[in-house]
Structures are given as structure tokens and as C-alpha cells.
Write a protein that holds these residues in place. Structure first.
Motif, mmCIF file in Angstrom:
data_model
loop_
_atom_site.group_PDB
_atom_site.id
_atom_site.type_symbol
_atom_site.label_atom_id
_atom_site.label_comp_id
_atom_site.label_asym_id
_atom_site.label_seq_id
_atom_site.Cartn_x
_atom_site.Cartn_y
_atom_site.Cartn_z
ATOM 1 N N HIS A 24 0.867 -1.179 0.000
ATOM 2 C CA HIS A 24 0.000 0.000 0.000
ATOM 3 C C HIS A 24 0.899 1.223 0.000
ATOM 4 N N ARG A 26 -0.215 4.646 0.554
ATOM 5 C CA ARG A 26 -0.891 5.840 1.061
ATOM 6 C C ARG A 26 -1.053 5.758 2.572
ATOM 7 N N SER A 84 -0.211 10.300 -0.470
ATOM 8 C CA SER A 84 0.534 9.278 -1.202
ATOM 9 C C SER A 84 2.014 9.343 -0.876
ATOM 10 N N ARG A 85 2.713 8.266 -1.138
ATOM 11 C CA ARG A 85 4.164 8.222 -0.954
ATOM 12 C C ARG A 85 4.834 9.316 -1.778
ATOM 13 N N GLU A 87 3.588 12.241 -2.714
ATOM 14 C CA GLU A 87 3.374 13.543 -2.053
ATOM 15 C C GLU A 87 4.266 13.679 -0.831
#
Length: 90
Positions: A24, A26, A84-85, A87
Motif C-alpha cells: 500500500h 498511502r 501518497s508516498r 506527495e
């Protein structure tokens, strides 16, 4: 000025949005409502914790590609901000 937009989502009661064993990318900030984390052991759901407004959950996803060690589901309809990763790394 930044081009980034954080995504607001509604999570519906009882529907897992992160699953144990899956990757995942986020994390979520809970704005309104409640989320629980749980693990599956021998086919049974074992509740680990519950989280309410203002809590950041699944933040390990932002720093690791490892599969999730637990699942998460909304206890009631819940509004979150998804990070998110990508961001997070900006």
C-alpha cells in the motif's frame, strides 16, 4: 506555489481499504469518523486498535515497500485525507 493536491475520500462502514499482506502506498489522516485496524488469525478477525479524528494511520506505507501487517476498515462512514508516498517524498 505547489501543484500537489491531497485527496479527500469517504470510507464506508465495514469495507476494508487496506488489506493485510498487500502493498500500500498511502497514509490517511482521519477528519471525521472512526477506523479500526485488525489482523486475520485462523480465519478470525482480531481487532488491534481504533482511531478517530486527527489520527494519522498507515504512515509506515510512506517509507516502506513491505506488505501491510494488518488491515484497516471504517467503523462508520469516515472522511479521510489520503497522502501518497509521492506527495510525502516531495
Amino acid at each position: 506555489m505547489s501543484d500537489s493536491v491531497l485527496e479527500r475520500k469517504v470510507l464506508y462502514t465495514g469495507k476494508p481499504f487496506i488489506r493485510q499482506g498487500e502493498e500500500h502506498a498511502r497514509a490517511y489522516i482521519i477528519q471525521d469518523g472512526f477506523v479500526r485496524s485488525f489482523v486475520e488469525e485462523d480465519g478470525e478477525k482480531v481487532i488491534v486498535d481504533e482511531f478517530g479524528p486527527g489520527r494519522l494511520i498507515a504512515e509506515i506505507c510512506l517509507m516502506s515497500d513491505e506488505p501491510m501487517t494488518m488491515s484497516y476498515e471504517a467503523v462508520e462512514n469516515t472522511t479521510v485525507i489520503a497522502l501518497s508516498r509521492l506527495e510525502f517524498q516531495k
